[in-house]
Motif scaffolding. Structure first.
Motif, mmCIF file in Angstrom:
data_model
loop_
_atom_site.group_PDB
_atom_site.id
_atom_site.type_symbol
_atom_site.label_atom_id
_atom_site.label_comp_id
_atom_site.label_asym_id
_atom_site.label_seq_id
_atom_site.Cartn_x
_atom_site.Cartn_y
_atom_site.Cartn_z
ATOM 1 N N UNK A 179 24.560 31.890 -22.883
ATOM 2 C CA UNK A 179 23.315 31.836 -23.630
ATOM 3 C C UNK A 179 22.245 31.103 -22.850
ATOM 4 N N UNK A 180 21.183 30.663 -23.509
ATOM 5 C CA UNK A 180 20.093 29.981 -22.811
ATOM 6 C C UNK A 180 20.577 28.761 -22.023
ATOM 7 N N UNK A 181 20.143 28.679 -20.770
ATOM 8 C CA UNK A 181 20.506 27.578 -19.881
ATOM 9 C C UNK A 181 19.227 26.922 -19.379
ATOM 10 N N UNK A 182 19.203 25.593 -19.355
ATOM 11 C CA UNK A 182 18.023 24.868 -18.883
ATOM 12 C C UNK A 182 18.387 23.979 -17.701
ATOM 13 N N UNK A 183 17.378 23.566 -16.914
ATOM 14 C CA UNK A 183 17.658 22.775 -15.716
ATOM 15 C C UNK A 183 17.915 21.301 -15.968
ATOM 16 N N UNK A 184 17.740 20.835 -17.185
ATOM 17 C CA UNK A 184 18.029 19.441 -17.491
ATOM 18 C C UNK A 184 16.810 18.653 -17.914
ATOM 19 N N UNK A 185 17.062 17.433 -18.387
ATOM 20 C CA UNK A 185 16.017 16.563 -18.909
ATOM 21 C C UNK A 185 15.671 15.409 -17.965
ATOM 22 N N UNK A 186 16.357 15.336 -16.817
ATOM 23 C CA UNK A 186 16.057 14.276 -15.865
ATOM 24 C C UNK A 186 16.687 12.946 -16.192
ATOM 25 N N UNK A 187 17.615 12.912 -17.139
ATOM 26 C CA UNK A 187 18.276 11.663 -17.519
ATOM 27 C C UNK A 187 19.612 11.993 -18.180
ATOM 28 N N UNK A 188 20.703 11.525 -17.576
ATOM 29 C CA UNK A 188 22.023 11.771 -18.148
ATOM 30 C C UNK A 188 22.147 11.159 -19.541
ATOM 31 N N UNK A 189 21.453 10.042 -19.768
ATOM 32 C CA UNK A 189 21.496 9.382 -21.065
ATOM 33 C C UNK A 189 20.799 10.151 -22.172
ATOM 34 N N UNK A 190 20.082 11.185 -21.807
ATOM 35 C CA UNK A 190 19.503 12.104 -22.780
ATOM 36 C C UNK A 190 20.360 13.355 -22.883
ATOM 37 N N UNK A 191 20.910 13.804 -21.746
ATOM 38 C CA UNK A 191 21.631 15.082 -21.695
ATOM 39 C C UNK A 191 23.009 15.010 -22.352
ATOM 40 N N UNK A 192 23.798 13.997 -22.046
ATOM 41 C CA UNK A 192 25.130 13.905 -22.650
ATOM 42 C C UNK A 192 25.087 13.845 -24.181
ATOM 43 N N UNK A 193 24.186 13.080 -24.781
ATOM 44 C CA UNK A 193 24.132 13.082 -26.242
ATOM 45 C C UNK A 193 23.799 14.446 -26.852
ATOM 46 N N UNK A 194 23.156 15.325 -26.090
ATOM 47 C CA UNK A 194 22.903 16.671 -26.600
ATOM 48 C C UNK A 194 24.211 17.418 -26.843
ATOM 49 N N UNK A 195 25.204 17.192 -25.972
ATOM 50 C CA UNK A 195 26.513 17.812 -26.167
ATOM 51 C C UNK A 195 27.306 17.059 -27.231
ATOM 52 N N UNK A 196 27.334 15.743 -27.132
ATOM 53 C CA UNK A 196 28.097 14.952 -28.108
ATOM 54 C C UNK A 196 27.586 15.144 -29.527
ATOM 55 N N UNK A 197 26.281 15.412 -29.653
ATOM 56 C CA UNK A 197 25.689 15.627 -30.966
ATOM 57 C C UNK A 197 25.707 17.060 -31.440
ATOM 58 N N UNK A 198 26.197 17.981 -30.587
ATOM 59 C CA UNK A 198 26.335 19.374 -31.009
ATOM 60 C C UNK A 198 25.143 20.264 -30.744
ATOM 61 N N UNK A 199 24.107 19.758 -30.079
ATOM 62 C CA UNK A 199 22.923 20.586 -29.813
ATOM 63 C C UNK A 199 23.143 21.533 -28.638
ATOM 64 N N UNK A 200 23.941 21.112 -27.650
ATOM 65 C CA UNK A 200 24.269 21.917 -26.480
ATOM 66 C C UNK A 200 25.787 22.034 -26.375
ATOM 67 N N UNK A 201 26.216 23.075 -25.644
ATOM 68 C CA UNK A 201 27.652 23.308 -25.488
ATOM 69 C C UNK A 201 28.215 22.759 -24.187
ATOM 70 N N UNK A 202 27.398 22.667 -23.151
ATOM 71 C CA UNK A 202 27.958 22.263 -21.865
ATOM 72 C C UNK A 202 26.902 21.660 -20.952
ATOM 73 N N UNK A 203 27.415 20.954 -19.937
ATOM 74 C CA UNK A 203 26.612 20.393 -18.854
ATOM 75 C C UNK A 203 27.371 20.647 -17.561
ATOM 76 N N UNK A 204 26.647 20.904 -16.489
ATOM 77 C CA UNK A 204 27.272 21.001 -15.174
ATOM 78 C C UNK A 204 26.440 20.212 -14.185
#
Length: 266
Positions: A179-204
């Motif tokens: 599905x939709x993939x984005x290049x990131x938010x520039x901060x792991x402390x913002x990106x990981x909570x997106x997965x832990x909170x259920x907003x995103x499915x994965x990070x690479x």
């Protein structure tokens, strides 16, 4: 757990937040080519380091201290316990006046992350995780649901900046199956909570500096997800940042399918 959250919140309020969108001339420096640091990073790290040592007197591996003396990071491997500190995660965002930044800390014992804290000053949200005890957002337990059945429904973030160009191109081509993939938010402390909170499915990620990834990896795994190297080995904070490649998924079974899809031909 609550005491460390308090330390991060108070250090942020004292020296980080007052400088957000108010950095003076000379308060932003380049510590390495393409890498910036601010007085807020350095002052916050000093405060957090002192207070964490008062709480538990073990070595503190801070991002800015390691920039000055890389050997300090070896405490993650050589010492029974060590603190990890990222005083301003997303410094480029902070300098640009973008709200996607965080203040983070972790506790590492015998090479494994056992507790982590992420404070997001702009949203005023605190994320915490403790190995074997769970993951939390402002005191509310985080529990990830099973992933959707079809990969084309999965959304996530691919960080390709540090990948060699051919592999990055192949990765992006493989991501067309998702599905939709984005290049990131520039901060792991913002990106990981997106997965832990259920907003995103994965990070690479490719580059995996320990202060960036130890907090969020524990947060996701304690919420029920999986964070592992491309070969399937569970994430452990690498002291020198030489271990490359990390795939994070909201569902352990989904992780295997993601690796098969995304890493095909890489």
């Amino acid at each position: 757990m609550e005491k460390v959250t308090e330390i991060l919140v108070e250090a942020s309020a004292e020296v980080v937040e007052p400088r957000f969108r108010a950095l003076a001339e000379g308060e932003v420096m380049e510590k390495a080519p393409g890498e910036v640091v601010t007085v807020a990073d350095r002052e916050a790290e000093r405060i957090i380091t002192r207070r964490l040592r008062e709480l538990l007197p073990v070595p503190v591996v801070g991002e800015e201290a390691v920039a000055a003396d890389p050997a300090l990071a070896l405490a993650l491997r050589d010492e029974p316990a060590a603190w990890l500190v990222d005083p301003v995660d997303g410094t480029k965002n902070f300098v640009a006046g973008h709200p996607a930044y965080a203040v983070m800390a972790s506790l590492v014992r015998h090479g494994e992350t056992v507790a982590s804290w992420i404070w997001q000053p702009v949203t005023r949200i605190a994320y915490t995780a403790e190995r074997g005890a769970g993951a939390w957002r402002d005191g509310e337990r985080l529990t990830l649901a099973r992933a959707a059945d079809r990969p084309e429904q999965w959304t996530g973030i691919l960080k390709t900046r540090y990948l060699p160009r051919p592999q990055a191109d192949r990765l992006l081509a493989n991501a067309a199956a998702l599905g939709p993939v984005e290049p990131g938010r520039g901060a792991a402390g913002i990106e990981y909570p997106l997965v832990a909170g259920g907003s995103h499915d994965f990070l690479l990620y490719w580059r995996t500096l320990p202060w960036d990834h130890a907090p969020g990896s524990l947060l996701v795994t304690e919420a029920g997800g999986r964070s592992a190297r491309f070969d399937g080995a569970p994430y452990r904070p690498d002291p020198l940042g030489d271990a490359h490649g990390l795939l994070v998924a909201s569902d352990p079974e989904q992780w295997d399918t993601l690796r098969e899809l995304l890493l095909a031909g890489i």
